[in-house]
Motif scaffolding. Structure first.
Motif, mmCIF file in Angstrom:
data_model
loop_
_atom_site.group_PDB
_atom_site.id
_atom_site.type_symbol
_atom_site.label_atom_id
_atom_site.label_comp_id
_atom_site.label_asym_id
_atom_site.label_seq_id
_atom_site.Cartn_x
_atom_site.Cartn_y
_atom_site.Cartn_z
ATOM 1 N N UNK A 1 0.793 -1.237 0.000
ATOM 2 C CA UNK A 1 0.000 0.000 0.000
ATOM 3 C C UNK A 1 0.822 1.281 0.000
ATOM 4 N N UNK A 2 2.137 1.195 0.269
ATOM 5 C CA UNK A 2 2.976 2.404 0.351
ATOM 6 C C UNK A 2 3.273 2.878 -1.063
ATOM 7 N N UNK A 3 2.761 4.052 -1.391
ATOM 8 C CA UNK A 3 2.984 4.637 -2.712
ATOM 9 C C UNK A 3 3.402 6.093 -2.557
ATOM 10 N N UNK A 4 4.228 6.561 -3.488
ATOM 11 C CA UNK A 4 4.791 7.903 -3.429
ATOM 12 C C UNK A 4 4.722 8.522 -4.815
ATOM 13 N N UNK A 5 4.364 9.809 -4.914
ATOM 14 C CA UNK A 5 4.429 10.470 -6.215
ATOM 15 C C UNK A 5 5.825 10.383 -6.809
ATOM 16 N N UNK A 6 5.888 10.239 -8.118
ATOM 17 C CA UNK A 6 7.181 10.054 -8.781
ATOM 18 C C UNK A 6 8.143 11.181 -8.474
ATOM 19 N N UNK A 7 7.658 12.422 -8.501
ATOM 20 C CA UNK A 7 8.543 13.560 -8.266
ATOM 21 C C UNK A 7 9.075 13.549 -6.831
ATOM 22 N N UNK B 1 4.527 10.667 -15.593
ATOM 23 C CA UNK B 1 4.006 11.941 -15.066
ATOM 24 C C UNK B 1 4.532 12.210 -13.657
ATOM 25 N N UNK B 2 4.815 13.461 -13.319
ATOM 26 C CA UNK B 2 5.411 13.768 -12.008
ATOM 27 C C UNK B 2 4.549 13.318 -10.827
ATOM 28 N N UNK B 3 3.217 13.441 -10.952
ATOM 29 C CA UNK B 3 2.343 13.126 -9.823
ATOM 30 C C UNK B 3 1.832 11.692 -9.838
ATOM 31 N N UNK B 4 2.362 10.870 -10.743
ATOM 32 C CA UNK B 4 1.915 9.477 -10.791
ATOM 33 C C UNK B 4 2.414 8.739 -9.551
ATOM 34 N N UNK B 5 1.506 7.951 -8.966
ATOM 35 C CA UNK B 5 1.852 7.213 -7.760
ATOM 36 C C UNK B 5 2.734 6.010 -8.110
ATOM 37 N N UNK B 6 3.898 5.961 -7.485
ATOM 38 C CA UNK B 6 4.850 4.875 -7.704
ATOM 39 C C UNK B 6 4.832 3.956 -6.489
ATOM 40 N N UNK B 7 4.821 2.656 -6.734
ATOM 41 C CA UNK B 7 4.803 1.682 -5.633
ATOM 42 C C UNK B 7 6.189 1.610 -4.992
ATOM 43 N N UNK B 8 6.540 2.653 -4.216
ATOM 44 C CA UNK B 8 7.852 2.696 -3.564
ATOM 45 C C UNK B 8 7.987 1.587 -2.519
ATOM 46 N N UNK B 9 6.866 1.235 -1.890
ATOM 47 C CA UNK B 9 6.918 0.153 -0.916
ATOM 48 C C UNK B 9 7.299 -1.174 -1.556
#
Length: 557
Positions: A227-233, A440-448
């Motif tokens: 569930x941990x996601x972070x904007x690409x930027x 896209x800068x605000x796309x949510x990336x699955x950083x988790x």
């Protein structure tokens, strides 16, 4: 009342039967080839001499050498003439005690000979020797002959072929009888020391591995990290500054820790000034955190101030522990000096650990601060988000590739930083720009999931390495001894327990997590009240199981 007819089972088709036959044939071929590769066979175990050897080995294991005895030695000599150039010597009269007979008392060099003893006590040891004219004892048997239960023993061999003499020589049977226990045998003492060493080696490796595997298990649990996601930027900006935080944290914590250490020594004016500066910074940071409205920023500033104070105090504790440990070793002597050694080693480990904690803390703080700031600034600013995304992505990928190149350059001693660091970093920056243009800068990336994948990959690599191979490397580093085994087993325990723990986290019930999350709890509170209560029993079970494995592996190491 009629009995219901059972339903008719479906019949197998020709294709299903053919597949079944194929599976059976494949299994037959696999096992047949496996028997050939593993050389399985029952011919050798049926050989009489091998069965005798196995019986002797089992009897030897059943009679361990636990005690030392007062031994009484008795020599029984028989004359023998080699070569047979006259009348054979008369057989000696050994009286009513133990006796033995020689098949011949007059023979040629190298002739076969049979020696049989009777009247001995079962379990006694008999050593056969040849005594030439010079009087030097020469062994006829390498090991002792053990008397059988009926008091007899037998030896078949050959006479010496290089010991000719005109006068009679002797065959001596030396009997050793146990007259009483004098104490524990040397083998028992060594075995007990090694048993204690093995148990504590496994204990140290298990506890050390446990402390690091627990936090890693949460990062390696997919259900917690997915569930941990972070904007690409924000992700790229945080990764770009994380190495800077790592370096600053390493330097700052080393400095603060050394200040705490030098407080007990001759502190210079610069050191004292730096001390008050650090304490003032920590106090201002902790005080200022209460005036910030944002919970995230207030917690962050409080964490920074508390971390600086903690490191300073840890430096003082490390310095105190080093001096106290040395003093205790001298005061307690050889018998209880291990207490002082324990204090010294723990304090020295704390002193080494402070910079590492600083590096991790600095990287985490810089990543969190920059990621949060960029996320807030670019939330409603698409143009700014695009520019920051391009710059941050180029920096992040370039720095990561350059760090990898520097590691490769150091590992293989290539001494080519221009190509492996700068050129590779430039190529990485170009790749980062391309990635930033696509995503896209605000796309949510699955950083988790990224952290989960990296952690699981590292754990799999470490777990695939044999602890014995790790021990060889650590022997080069710390020298031959149990410490190398502790380090090797600790590293393998971290990977093994982290995998088992993470899989246990992934199998917990989702209901408590959903219930705690519905109350508005944050991530840490959810883990504390919904995850940890479910994993404590299996964590204890896995830890004990791993200790059992480490005991077995430490015996080999």
């Amino acid at each position: 009342m009629t009995t219901p007819t059972p339903p008719e089972l479906p019949k197998r088709t020709f294709g299903q039967r053919l597949r079944l036959i194929g599976f059976i044939l494949a299994g037959f071929l696999i096992y047949a080839y496996a028997i050939q590769i593993t050389e399985v066979g029952f011919e050798k175990p049926r050989e009489e001499n091998r069965q005798t050897q196995v019986i002797n080995a089992l009897r030897g294991l059943a009679q361990p050498d636990l005690f030392e005895y007062h031994l009484e030695e008795m020599d029984l000599d028989t004359d023998i003439l080699i070569p047979c150039s006259g009348d054979a010597p008369a057989a000696p009269d050994f009286g009513d005690g133990p006796t033995y007979t020689v098949s011949t008392n007059c023979a040629e060099p190298g002739a076969p000979i049979v020696i049989e003893g009777t009247g001995f006590d079962p379990g006694e040891s008999v050593f056969l020797k040849f005594i030439p004219e010079s009087g030097v004892e020469l062994k006829l048997t390498r090991n002792a002959i053990v008397v059988q239960e009926d008091g007899t023993w037998r030896y078949e061999g050959e006479l010496k072929d290089d010991r000719e003499s005109d006068s009679a020589q002797q065959i001596r049977a030396t009997l050793r009888r146990k007259q009483g226990i004098s104490g524990l045998s040397e083998n028992t003492k060594i075995s007990f020391e090694k048993i204690v060493e093995t148990v504590f080696l496994a204990f140290m490796a298990t506890t050390a591995g446990l402390m690091l595997s627990i936090p890693l298990s949460f990062v390696a649990a997919r259900n917690l990290m997915a569930p941990v996601k972070t904007p690409f930027v924000s992700l790229m900006a945080g990764l770009a500054v994380a190495p800077v935080g790592w370096w600053l944290g390493l330097k700052l914590f080393s400095m603060v820790g050394s200040i705490g250490t030098n407080v007990l020594g001759d502190a210079s004016i610069e050191t004292t000034s730096m001390l008050f500066g650090v304490l003032g910074l920590a106090a201002v940071t902790a005080k200022g955190s209460s005036a910030i409205s944002s919970d995230r920023w207030r917690n962050m500033m409080g964490f920074v101030g508390g971390a600086l104070l903690f490191v300073f105090v840890a430096g003082i504790i490390a310095a105190l522990g080093l001096k106290l440990g040395l003093s205790l070793q001298d005061a307690l002597g050889d018998r209880w000096g291990f207490i002082g050694r324990f204090v010294y080693v723990i304090s020295d480990g704390l002193r080494i650990l402070i910079p590492v904690l600083g590096a991790l803390t600095g990287a985490s703080i810089f990543y969190s601060i920059v990621s949060t700031t960029i996320n807030a600034l670019t939330r409603n600013q698409p143009s700014i988000a695009r520019i920051v995304s391009l710059v941050a992505s180029a920096l992040a990928v370039g720095i990561i590739v350059a760090v990898i190149g520097a590691f490769v350059n150091w590992l293989y001693a290539l001494d080519n930083p221009a190509r492996l660091i700068y050129t590779a970093g430039g190529i990485g920056a170009a790749i980062g720009l391309v990635v930033a243009l696509v995503i896209p800068p605000r796309q949510q990336i699955a950083s988790g999931l990224m952290a989960y994948t990296i952690t699981r990959t590292l754990l799999n690599i470490i777990r695939a390495l044999e602890p014995l191979i790790m021990a060889i490397v650590f022997v080069i580093w710390v020298g031959i001894g149990p410490f190398a085994g502790v380090l090797a087993l600790s590293l393998h325990t971290i990977a093994a327990l982290a995998k088992l723990f993470s899989e246990q986290i992934e199998s917990i019930a989702a209901g408590p997590i959903e219930a705690i999350t519905a109350t508005g709890a944050n991530k840490l509170q959810t883990i504390l009240y919904a995850v940890i209560p479910q994993i404590i029993p299996p964590y204890i079970a896995f830890t004990l199981y791993r200790w059992d494995i480490n005991v077995r592996m430490s015996t080999i190491i």
